[in-house]
Design a protein around this motif. Structure first.
Motif, PDB file in Angstrom:
ATOM      1  N   ASP A 184       0.835  -1.187   0.000  1.00  0.00           N
ATOM      2  CA  ASP A 184       0.000   0.000   0.000  1.00  0.00           C
ATOM      3  C   ASP A 184       0.880   1.251   0.000  1.00  0.00           C
ATOM      4  N   THR A 185       0.349   2.325  -0.531  1.00  0.00           N
ATOM      5  CA  THR A 185       1.054   3.604  -0.564  1.00  0.00           C
ATOM      6  C   THR A 185       1.546   4.016   0.812  1.00  0.00           C
ATOM      7  N   VAL A 220       0.343  -3.112 -13.683  1.00  0.00           N
ATOM      8  CA  VAL A 220      -0.672  -2.181 -14.168  1.00  0.00           C
ATOM      9  C   VAL A 220      -2.011  -2.909 -14.187  1.00  0.00           C
ATOM     10  N   GLY A 272       2.549   6.029  -8.070  1.00  0.00           N
ATOM     11  CA  GLY A 272       2.135   7.394  -8.387  1.00  0.00           C
ATOM     12  C   GLY A 272       1.669   8.142  -7.147  1.00  0.00           C
ATOM     13  N   GLU A 273       0.902   7.459  -6.291  1.00  0.00           N
ATOM     14  CA  GLU A 273       0.446   8.083  -5.050  1.00  0.00           C
ATOM     15  C   GLU A 273       1.625   8.410  -4.142  1.00  0.00           C
ATOM     16  N   THR A 312       1.778  -1.688  -7.379  1.00  0.00           N
ATOM     17  CA  THR A 312       0.909  -1.195  -8.447  1.00  0.00           C
ATOM     18  C   THR A 312       1.426   0.163  -8.902  1.00  0.00           C
ATOM     19  N   THR A 313       1.180   0.456 -10.167  1.00  0.00           N
ATOM     20  CA  THR A 313       1.584   1.771 -10.658  1.00  0.00           C
ATOM     21  C   THR A 313       0.817   2.861  -9.916  1.00  0.00           C
ATOM     22  N   GLN A 314      -0.395   2.549  -9.468  1.00  0.00           N
ATOM     23  CA  GLN A 314      -1.167   3.514  -8.681  1.00  0.00           C
ATOM     24  C   GLN A 314      -0.448   3.833  -7.374  1.00  0.00           C
ATOM     25  N   ALA A 315       0.035   2.816  -6.663  1.00  0.00           N
ATOM     26  CA  ALA A 315       0.736   3.045  -5.398  1.00  0.00           C
ATOM     27  C   ALA A 315       2.001   3.863  -5.622  1.00  0.00           C
ATOM     28  N   HIS A 329       3.315  11.519  -5.403  1.00  0.00           N
ATOM     29  CA  HIS A 329       2.493  12.696  -5.095  1.00  0.00           C
ATOM     30  C   HIS A 329       2.617  13.095  -3.625  1.00  0.00           C
TER      31      HIS A 329
END
Length: 89
Positions: A9-10, A80, A48-49, A43-46, A52
């Motif tokens: 997780d992020t 992805v 990216g988060e 994950t690419t989402q994690a 940020h």
């Protein structure tokens, strides 16, 4: 023996970088130590988060954050999209 695949997780990534986070930092580092020995993905989402949060909220220079993302992808391959369930052998 079935190997479990985990995704970080992020918050784990962020707290691992925040040495001022006390117990959360220590717990995040323990999770990362275990993740290195596991079937771990990011994950690419994690990623990216993470970028940020550490650049906009924690004030890390973008160049340093990009290096951290690069290092993280060496530890665990980025994925992805939605992961399909693992097939049992």
């Amino acid at each position: 023996m079935r190997v479990k695949r985990i995704s970080l997780d992020t918050n784990i990534l962020v707290y691992a970088m925040d040495r001022d986070a006390g117990e959360r930092h220590m717990l995040a580092m323990e999770v990362l130590d275990q993740a290195v020995e596991s079937d771990c993905i990011l994950t690419t989402q994690a990623l990216g988060e993470f970028f940020h949060v550490v650049t906009r909220k924690n004030g890390m220079p973008a160049k340093d954050a990009a290096q951290q993302v690069s290092r993280a992808t060496l530890m665990a391959p980025p994925m992805v999209g939605i992961m399909a369930p693992l097939q049992s052998a």
